[in-house]
Design a protein around this motif. Structure first.
Motif, PDB file in Angstrom:
ATOM      1  N   ASP A  81      41.642  50.020  44.039  1.00  0.00           N
ATOM      2  CA  ASP A  81      40.483  50.456  43.263  1.00  0.00           C
ATOM      3  C   ASP A  81      40.929  51.156  41.988  1.00  0.00           C
ATOM      4  O   ASP A  81      42.125  51.346  41.744  1.00  0.00           O
ATOM      5  N   CYS A  82      39.956  51.552  41.169  1.00  0.00           N
ATOM      6  CA  CYS A  82      40.254  52.124  39.857  1.00  0.00           C
ATOM      7  C   CYS A  82      40.950  53.474  39.933  1.00  0.00           C
ATOM      8  O   CYS A  82      41.494  53.944  38.940  1.00  0.00           O
ATOM      9  N   GLY A  83      40.971  54.085  41.119  1.00  0.00           N
ATOM     10  CA  GLY A  83      41.688  55.347  41.311  1.00  0.00           C
ATOM     11  C   GLY A  83      43.074  55.137  41.890  1.00  0.00           C
ATOM     12  O   GLY A  83      43.758  56.087  42.228  1.00  0.00           O
ATOM     13  N   SER A 114      30.508  49.075  41.706  1.00  0.00           N
ATOM     14  CA  SER A 114      30.582  50.513  41.966  1.00  0.00           C
ATOM     15  C   SER A 114      32.018  50.972  41.787  1.00  0.00           C
ATOM     16  O   SER A 114      32.944  50.175  41.787  1.00  0.00           O
ATOM     17  N   CYS A 115      32.163  52.260  41.641  1.00  0.00           N
ATOM     18  CA  CYS A 115      33.464  52.901  41.536  1.00  0.00           C
ATOM     19  C   CYS A 115      33.708  53.592  42.879  1.00  0.00           C
ATOM     20  O   CYS A 115      33.033  54.566  43.210  1.00  0.00           O
ATOM     21  N   LYS A 116      34.637  53.077  43.669  1.00  0.00           N
ATOM     22  CA  LYS A 116      34.841  53.605  45.019  1.00  0.00           C
ATOM     23  C   LYS A 116      35.307  55.062  45.031  1.00  0.00           C
ATOM     24  O   LYS A 116      34.824  55.834  45.859  1.00  0.00           O
ATOM     25  N   ARG A 134      34.504  57.393  42.913  1.00  0.00           N
ATOM     26  CA  ARG A 134      33.283  58.153  42.604  1.00  0.00           C
ATOM     27  C   ARG A 134      32.338  58.146  43.798  1.00  0.00           C
ATOM     28  O   ARG A 134      31.750  59.165  44.145  1.00  0.00           O
ATOM     29  N   ASP A 135      32.176  56.977  44.447  1.00  0.00           N
ATOM     30  CA  ASP A 135      31.297  56.893  45.613  1.00  0.00           C
ATOM     31  C   ASP A 135      31.768  57.828  46.724  1.00  0.00           C
ATOM     32  O   ASP A 135      30.959  58.502  47.362  1.00  0.00           O
ATOM     33  N   CYS A 158      38.002  58.027  36.997  1.00  0.00           N
ATOM     34  CA  CYS A 158      37.855  56.617  37.423  1.00  0.00           C
ATOM     35  C   CYS A 158      38.343  55.666  36.352  1.00  0.00           C
ATOM     36  O   CYS A 158      37.732  54.641  36.093  1.00  0.00           O
ATOM     37  N   GLY A 159      39.385  55.879  35.733  1.00  0.00           N
ATOM     38  CA  GLY A 159      39.855  54.862  34.812  1.00  0.00           C
ATOM     39  C   GLY A 159      40.455  55.454  33.650  1.00  0.00           C
ATOM     40  O   GLY A 159      40.996  55.161  32.750  1.00  0.00           O
TER      41      GLY A 159
END
Length: 179
Positions: free
Chosen positions: A64-66, A150-152, A154-155, A178-179
Protein backbone atom coordinates in the motif's frame (compact mmCIF):
# COMPACT_ATOMS: atom_id res chain seq x y z
CA UNK A 1 -47.73 -12.66 -11.26
CA UNK A 2 -45.20 -10.47 -9.50
CA UNK A 3 -43.53 -8.12 -12.00
CA UNK A 4 -40.21 -7.29 -10.33
CA UNK A 5 -39.04 -5.39 -13.43
CA UNK A 6 -41.47 -2.61 -12.51
CA UNK A 7 -40.79 -2.68 -8.77
CA UNK A 8 -38.47 -0.26 -7.07
CA UNK A 9 -36.26 -2.53 -4.99
CA UNK A 10 -33.35 -0.10 -5.03
CA UNK A 11 -31.67 0.13 -1.66
CA UNK A 12 -29.39 2.93 -0.52
CA UNK A 13 -25.72 2.36 -1.35
CA UNK A 14 -24.00 0.28 1.32
CA UNK A 15 -21.18 1.69 3.41
CA UNK A 16 -17.78 0.23 2.56
CA UNK A 17 -17.93 -1.79 5.81
CA UNK A 18 -20.80 -3.82 4.30
CA UNK A 19 -18.47 -5.29 1.67
CA UNK A 20 -19.93 -8.78 1.46
CA UNK A 21 -17.95 -12.00 1.47
CA UNK A 22 -18.81 -14.90 -0.83
CA UNK A 23 -19.97 -17.11 2.06
CA UNK A 24 -22.48 -14.51 3.28
CA UNK A 25 -23.90 -14.04 -0.22
CA UNK A 26 -24.30 -17.80 -0.71
CA UNK A 27 -25.91 -18.18 2.72
CA UNK A 28 -28.50 -15.52 1.84
CA UNK A 29 -29.18 -17.26 -1.49
CA UNK A 30 -29.52 -20.65 0.24
CA UNK A 31 -32.02 -19.17 2.71
CA UNK A 32 -34.32 -18.00 -0.14
CA UNK A 33 -33.47 -20.13 -3.19
CA UNK A 34 -36.73 -19.48 -5.06
CA UNK A 35 -36.70 -15.70 -4.61
CA UNK A 36 -35.65 -13.62 -7.61
CA UNK A 37 -32.16 -12.22 -7.02
CA UNK A 38 -32.37 -8.55 -7.96
CA UNK A 39 -29.36 -6.25 -7.99
CA UNK A 40 -29.67 -2.48 -7.96
CA UNK A 41 -27.02 0.02 -8.94
CA UNK A 42 -26.77 3.65 -10.00
CA UNK A 43 -30.35 4.26 -8.82
CA UNK A 44 -31.94 1.53 -10.94
CA UNK A 45 -32.81 -2.13 -10.81
CA UNK A 46 -30.95 -4.61 -12.99
CA UNK A 47 -33.07 -5.83 -15.91
CA UNK A 48 -34.84 -9.20 -15.78
CA UNK A 49 -32.66 -10.81 -18.48
CA UNK A 50 -29.35 -10.16 -16.76
CA UNK A 51 -26.62 -12.76 -17.16
CA UNK A 52 -23.72 -13.81 -14.99
CA UNK A 53 -21.18 -13.82 -17.81
CA UNK A 54 -18.02 -14.56 -15.84
CA UNK A 55 -16.84 -15.42 -12.34
CA UNK A 56 -13.17 -14.90 -11.54
CA UNK A 57 -11.15 -15.65 -8.41
CA UNK A 58 -8.04 -13.71 -7.57
CA UNK A 59 -5.33 -13.85 -4.95
CA UNK A 60 -3.70 -10.47 -4.53
CA UNK A 61 -0.47 -9.38 -2.89
CA UNK A 62 0.34 -5.68 -2.84
CA UNK A 63 2.21 -2.90 -1.11
CA UNK A 64 0.00 0.00 0.00
CA UNK A 65 0.94 3.68 -0.19
CA UNK A 66 2.37 3.52 3.35
CA UNK A 67 4.73 0.68 2.44
CA UNK A 68 2.65 -1.98 4.22
CA UNK A 69 2.24 -5.41 2.62
CA UNK A 70 -1.37 -6.39 1.88
CA UNK A 71 -2.86 -9.72 0.77
CA UNK A 72 -6.45 -10.76 0.07
CA UNK A 73 -8.74 -13.00 -1.95
CA UNK A 74 -11.40 -11.52 -4.17
CA UNK A 75 -14.19 -12.92 -6.33
CA UNK A 76 -15.30 -10.93 -9.38
CA UNK A 77 -18.79 -11.57 -10.72
CA UNK A 78 -19.53 -9.99 -14.09
CA UNK A 79 -23.17 -9.01 -14.60
CA UNK A 80 -24.45 -8.19 -18.08
CA UNK A 81 -27.49 -5.95 -17.58
CA UNK A 82 -29.68 -6.77 -20.58
CA UNK A 83 -33.24 -7.65 -21.47
CA UNK A 84 -33.37 -11.18 -22.85
CA UNK A 85 -36.79 -12.00 -24.29
CA UNK A 86 -39.37 -12.77 -21.66
CA UNK A 87 -36.87 -13.96 -19.03
CA UNK A 88 -37.38 -12.99 -15.43
CA UNK A 89 -34.73 -12.23 -12.82
CA UNK A 90 -32.77 -15.38 -12.01
CA UNK A 91 -33.52 -16.99 -8.69
CA UNK A 92 -31.10 -16.86 -5.79
CA UNK A 93 -30.79 -20.65 -6.09
CA UNK A 94 -29.74 -20.43 -9.74
CA UNK A 95 -27.17 -17.74 -8.91
CA UNK A 96 -25.79 -19.93 -6.09
CA UNK A 97 -25.65 -22.93 -8.47
CA UNK A 98 -23.61 -20.88 -10.97
CA UNK A 99 -21.17 -19.87 -8.23
CA UNK A 100 -20.92 -23.47 -6.96
CA UNK A 101 -20.22 -24.77 -10.48
CA UNK A 102 -17.41 -22.24 -10.84
CA UNK A 103 -16.06 -23.26 -7.44
CA UNK A 104 -15.84 -26.90 -8.59
CA UNK A 105 -13.38 -25.81 -11.27
CA UNK A 106 -11.67 -22.78 -9.75
CA UNK A 107 -11.90 -23.29 -5.98
CA UNK A 108 -13.53 -20.16 -4.53
CA UNK A 109 -12.84 -19.09 -0.96
CA UNK A 110 -15.94 -18.38 1.14
CA UNK A 111 -14.07 -15.59 2.97
CA UNK A 112 -13.19 -13.78 -0.28
CA UNK A 113 -14.64 -10.32 -0.74
CA UNK A 114 -17.01 -9.83 -3.65
CA UNK A 115 -16.65 -7.33 -6.47
CA UNK A 116 -19.32 -7.02 -9.13
CA UNK A 117 -18.43 -5.83 -12.63
CA UNK A 118 -21.60 -4.44 -14.22
CA UNK A 119 -22.25 -3.29 -17.79
CA UNK A 120 -25.16 -3.10 -20.18
CA UNK A 121 -22.90 -4.13 -23.05
CA UNK A 122 -22.58 -0.52 -24.23
CA UNK A 123 -21.19 1.43 -21.27
CA UNK A 124 -17.83 0.37 -19.82
CA UNK A 125 -17.89 -2.08 -16.92
CA UNK A 126 -18.07 -0.46 -13.52
CA UNK A 127 -16.76 -2.04 -10.31
CA UNK A 128 -19.20 -2.33 -7.41
CA UNK A 129 -19.21 -3.69 -3.89
CA UNK A 130 -22.37 -5.33 -2.55
CA UNK A 131 -24.41 -4.94 0.58
CA UNK A 132 -25.86 -7.86 2.50
CA UNK A 133 -28.86 -9.23 0.56
CA UNK A 134 -32.23 -8.27 2.03
CA UNK A 135 -35.63 -9.82 1.40
CA UNK A 136 -37.73 -6.97 -0.05
CA UNK A 137 -41.18 -7.25 -1.64
CA UNK A 138 -40.77 -10.92 -2.58
CA UNK A 139 -37.25 -10.62 -4.00
CA UNK A 140 -33.77 -10.98 -2.56
CA UNK A 141 -32.41 -7.47 -3.12
CA UNK A 142 -28.70 -6.69 -3.32
CA UNK A 143 -27.65 -3.05 -3.46
CA UNK A 144 -24.45 -2.41 -5.36
CA UNK A 145 -22.36 0.69 -4.82
CA UNK A 146 -19.38 1.90 -6.84
CA UNK A 147 -16.14 0.52 -5.45
CA UNK A 148 -14.13 3.57 -4.48
CA UNK A 149 -10.38 3.80 -4.17
CA UNK A 150 -9.07 4.12 -0.63
CA UNK A 151 -5.87 4.70 1.26
CA UNK A 152 -5.40 1.71 3.57
CA UNK A 153 -3.06 3.44 6.07
CA UNK A 154 -5.59 6.29 6.38
CA UNK A 155 -8.47 3.81 6.72
CA UNK A 156 -6.63 1.98 9.52
CA UNK A 157 -5.85 5.30 11.23
CA UNK A 158 -9.51 6.39 11.05
CA UNK A 159 -10.60 3.03 12.49
CA UNK A 160 -8.14 3.42 15.35
CA UNK A 161 -9.43 6.94 16.02
CA UNK A 162 -13.02 5.73 16.09
CA UNK A 163 -12.15 2.86 18.46
CA UNK A 164 -10.12 5.16 20.68
CA UNK A 165 -12.92 7.74 20.95
CA UNK A 166 -15.44 4.98 21.69
CA UNK A 167 -13.27 3.79 24.58
CA UNK A 168 -12.50 7.29 25.88
CA UNK A 169 -8.81 6.62 25.35
CA UNK A 170 -6.51 9.40 24.21
CA UNK A 171 -6.32 9.46 20.43
CA UNK A 172 -3.21 10.23 18.47
CA UNK A 173 -3.71 13.37 16.47
CA UNK A 174 -1.23 12.70 13.70
CA UNK A 175 -2.72 11.26 10.52
CA UNK A 176 -0.40 8.88 8.65
CA UNK A 177 1.46 10.11 5.61
CA UNK A 178 -0.06 8.51 2.56
CA UNK A 179 2.30 9.27 -0.23
Amino acid sequence: MLDVAKMDVTLPPPPVADDIQLGALLAACDAQPTAPLVFSYEGRTIRPGYHVTEVKAGQFAALDCGGNPEAWSEIFVQLWDVVDGDRTHMTAGKFAAIICKVSEHVGLELSARMTFEVSDGVAPMQLHCASIPRPTDGVLAVALAPRAASCKPRDRWLKEQKQASACCAPATSKQPCCG
